[in-house]
Each structure stands twice: as structure tokens, then as C-alpha cells.
Design an enzyme around this catalytic site. Structure first.
Site, mmCIF file in Angstrom:
data_model
loop_
_atom_site.group_PDB
_atom_site.id
_atom_site.type_symbol
_atom_site.label_atom_id
_atom_site.label_comp_id
_atom_site.label_asym_id
_atom_site.label_seq_id
_atom_site.Cartn_x
_atom_site.Cartn_y
_atom_site.Cartn_z
ATOM 1 N N ARG A 111 0.857 -1.191 0.000
ATOM 2 C CA ARG A 111 0.000 0.000 0.000
ATOM 3 C C ARG A 111 0.889 1.236 0.000
ATOM 4 O O ARG A 111 1.943 1.260 0.656
ATOM 5 C CB ARG A 111 -0.907 0.022 1.233
ATOM 6 C CG ARG A 111 -2.124 -0.897 1.149
ATOM 7 C CD ARG A 111 -3.136 -0.453 0.085
ATOM 8 N NE ARG A 111 -4.305 -1.305 -0.003
ATOM 9 C CZ ARG A 111 -4.452 -2.340 -0.845
ATOM 10 N NH1 ARG A 111 -3.476 -2.663 -1.680
ATOM 11 N NH2 ARG A 111 -5.567 -3.030 -0.862
ATOM 12 N N GLU A 118 -3.640 7.403 -4.850
ATOM 13 C CA GLU A 118 -3.976 6.833 -6.171
ATOM 14 C C GLU A 118 -5.282 7.415 -6.684
ATOM 15 O O GLU A 118 -6.214 7.597 -5.892
ATOM 16 C CB GLU A 118 -4.105 5.314 -6.047
ATOM 17 C CG GLU A 118 -2.793 4.657 -5.734
ATOM 18 C CD GLU A 118 -2.914 3.144 -5.554
ATOM 19 O OE1 GLU A 118 -3.933 2.574 -5.975
ATOM 20 O OE2 GLU A 118 -1.984 2.562 -4.990
ATOM 21 N N HIS A 132 -1.008 0.040 -10.066
ATOM 22 C CA HIS A 132 -1.670 -0.904 -9.146
ATOM 23 C C HIS A 132 -2.190 -2.135 -9.897
ATOM 24 O O HIS A 132 -3.395 -2.400 -9.930
ATOM 25 C CB HIS A 132 -2.804 -0.206 -8.383
ATOM 26 C CG HIS A 132 -3.139 -0.885 -7.086
ATOM 27 N ND1 HIS A 132 -3.601 -0.227 -5.976
ATOM 28 C CD2 HIS A 132 -3.077 -2.199 -6.713
ATOM 29 C CE1 HIS A 132 -3.813 -1.074 -4.992
ATOM 30 N NE2 HIS A 132 -3.499 -2.290 -5.419
HETATM 31 C C1 DGY Z 1 -5.894 -5.909 -2.938
HETATM 32 O O1 DGY Z 1 -6.702 -6.814 -3.176
HETATM 33 O O2 DGY Z 1 -5.780 -5.417 -1.836
HETATM 34 C C2 DGY Z 1 -5.007 -5.485 -4.037
HETATM 35 O O3 DGY Z 1 -4.286 -4.354 -3.722
HETATM 36 C C3 DGY Z 1 -5.718 -5.313 -5.342
HETATM 37 O O4 DGY Z 1 -4.742 -5.604 -6.304
#
Ligand code: DGY
Length: 323
Positions: free
Chosen positions: A242, A271, A289
Site C-alpha cells: 500500500r 492513487e 496498481h
Molecule cells: C488488494 O486486493 O488489496 C489489491 O491491492 C488489489 O490488487
């Protein structure tokens, strides 16, 4: 028989939308336009299940709405930091996520970022496309060898383990990790991995540092100037976890000053906004992402949500209940 009303907040893979529509009274979002807070609040009043994804902010304002009908929030994503979990608990709303099915694909993207930044793939590719490449020469675009280097993993959950497997057995990398919660000796031995007592120790010996911890108050801003200064100047930072785990401004400074050699990033603080300063740097490999973005995985994530809400409405415990 009564069909439960479910709202899907974004476009999902066709096959899963079909399956969902057969079983439930499903409202889909074929136009894929994000819903605003008012629309999400409204949904809480009119549906039995809300099926958001990691970019929908499901705040207390939404969860605590009066006369709520929604009983379960089935998140499409393994990360659930988009949902106010305390509020869900307080309001007695069940929350589920989609673990396991995206492990390998996210680890693949972490490998891609590691290889891409070390071997200067994102710098090299436009050279070919823009006809800037003038031919092979001994000192052209020399990067960093990946095979045999030290990979430091912060967090040793499923995705980190999948990366360790690929990096250790595929690239002969030495694995070191920091995860105070991880004690599985068998796995540690399998990858001949070394557990580090502190993040600082891990940072000082790793050639590549890959982040695999969830975003929590404990990990937000974890990688800041102080930590980046502990890394080798020849080392690279990889983030598929993240964006808020890294202080983005501090990372930009470290990259501008060549404090570290480079970074491969799939996630960002705000983002889809990525700071211009970051975009202008050559020593970064930036992806939008894409961790779980394969047809197979996105379909599996949707099916996991389907299974979770089906279990819930059948009065069974959903497999991936987080609240
Ligand atoms: C999630 O599922 O948390 C991912 O970041 C999506 O790719």
C-alpha cells in the site's frame, strides 16, 4: 424464492457478474463509474449486501447511516483499509475480503518490479519505441544483477512467501525477512531464510527491499527518511503493498539524492495521482496498481466475494470474514 439485493460498485469480470446475477438481485456498474459518498449511503438503505472494491472509501458516515439495510460488505480485494473496520464492528456489519487468490499474481508483479527497475526495463523500452536506440555497446544501459542478491522482505505473509519462493528457487536470492508475527519454522527453513530482529538490520544488508505488510496505524509511514538512510546506496525499494506505508516525499528525496539506487512501485499514497516529481525520475519503475490484475485472478476474486456472500445469506460463516 427471495433473491437478496446486492450492489456491485465497479465493473467486474463478465463471468462473475453473470453468476452473481443468476443467484442474486444484482445491480451492476457496467459503466464502471465510481460511486460517491451519497450514492454509497443510499445503497446502504436499499441493498442487503454492498460489494465495494479497494478504491471505494467505506467510511463511518456510510456504515453508520440510519435505517441501514446492508448486512454484509463483501470487499473485492484482499486489502480492506478502504473500510472503517471499527465502525463496521460497532454497527454489527459483517465484512469479508478475498485472500489467497491473488497471492501469486501480486508476487509476480513484485518480481517484475524488481527485475524491471534493476535491469532498467522501463527506461529501455521507450528507447526502442522512439527509435532512440543506436545499437549494442559495452556500456549501454548497464543495470544491476538480480540473481544471487539479498532480498529483504518486510512482512512475511502469503505474498511475501510467494515472492521468497520465486526469488530463492528461481533467482538464487538469499532471503531475509522482518515480521515479528511470523514464526513458521518450516517455511523459514524451506527458503533458507533469515529472520531479522529489526527493520533497520534488514535494510542495511538487503540489495532489494520488498514491502508486504498491510496498511495499519503501525505501518503507515514506516518507510521514511530515517529508514531509507539505513538502506545501501546500491539497493532498491519495491512496493506492491500500500502506498501509505512509504512517506512518498521522503522516497522522492532519497531517489533524487541517489540515497538509494531505485524503486519499483505499484501503489501510491493518493492513487491514481502520482507526484510529478516521481514521474520525472529515471530511477523508478512505475505501474498502475496491477498486482492482482490478471483475468484469472480478478475472476477468482469475484468468485470469492460470491462465495462469501452466498455463505452469509445461507446462514453459514463466510470463509473470509474479517469482521
Ligand atoms: C488488494 O486486493 O488489496 C489489491 O491491492 C488489489 O490488487
Amino acid at each position: 424464492m427471495q433473491k437478496f439485493k446486492v450492489l456491485v460498485t465497479r465493473k467486474w469480470p463478465d463471468s462473475v457478474e453473470k453468476k452473481l446475477s443468476e443467484k442474486f438481485d444484482a445491480t451492476l456498474n457496467l459503466a464502471d463509474i465510481p460511486l460517491n459518498e451519497e450514492q454509497l449511503k443510499e445503497a446502504m438503505l436499499n441493498y442487503d449486501a454492498l460489494l465495494p472494491t479497494v478504491t471505494d472509501k467505506i467510511s463511518n458516515n456510510i456504515l453508520a447511516v440510519e435505517n441501514r439495510r446492508v448486512k454484509i460488505v463483501g470487499n473485492f480485494g484482499v486489502g480492506f483499509n478502504n473500510i472503517d473496520i471499527d465502525s463496521a464492528k460497532d454497527n454489527g456489519i459483517v465484512v469479508t475480503n478475498t485472500p489467497e487468490v491473488l497471492t501469486d499474481c501480486t508476487a509476480d508483479i513484485a518480481m517484475l518490479l524488481m527485475l524491471g527497475i534493476a535491469r532498467r526495463a522501463s527506461e529501455g523500452e521507450p528507447h526502442v519505441r522512439n527509435t532512440e536506440w543506436v545499437g549494442w555497446r559495452p556500456t549501454h544501459m548497464m543495470g544491476t544483477k538480480v540473481t544471487g542478491k539479498v532480498l529483504g522482505l518486510i512482512g512475511m505473509g502469503r505474498i511475501a512467501q510467494a515472492m521468497a519462493k520465486k526469488a530463492h528457487f528461481g533467482f538464487g536470492m538469499k532471503i531475509i525477512f522482518f515480521d515479528p508475527y511470523f514464526k513458521n519454522k518450516e517455511i523459514i527453513e524451506k527458503f533458507s531464510a533469515t529472520s531479522s530482529d529489526s527493520i533497520e538490520d534488514l535494510l542495511s544488508v538487503s540489495d532489494f527491499v520488498s514491502l508486504h505488510c498491510p496498511s495499519t496505524p503501525e505501518t503507515q509511514g514506516l518507510i521514511n527518511t530515517e529508514k531509507l538512510e539505513k538502506m545501501k546506496s546500491s539497493a532498491y525499494l519495491i512496493n506492491t503493498a500500500r502506498g501509505d506505508i512509504v512517506v512518498e516525499e521522503d522516497l522522492i528525496k532519497a531517489l533524487e539524492n541517489n540515497q538509494i539506487k531505485g524503486a519499483g512501485l505499484d501503489v501510491y499514497l493518493n492513487e491514481p495521482t502520482v507526484p510529478e516529481k516521481l514521474k520525472n525520475l529515471k530511477n523508478v519503475f512505475l505501474l498502475p496498481h496491477l498486482g492482482s490484475a490478471t483475468e484469472e485472478t480478478r475472476e477468482a476474486m469475484g468468485l470469492r466475494v460470491y462465495d462469501n456472500i452466498t455463505a452469509f445469506f445461507n446462514d453459514n460463516e463466510p470463509l473470509d470474514r474479517v469482521v
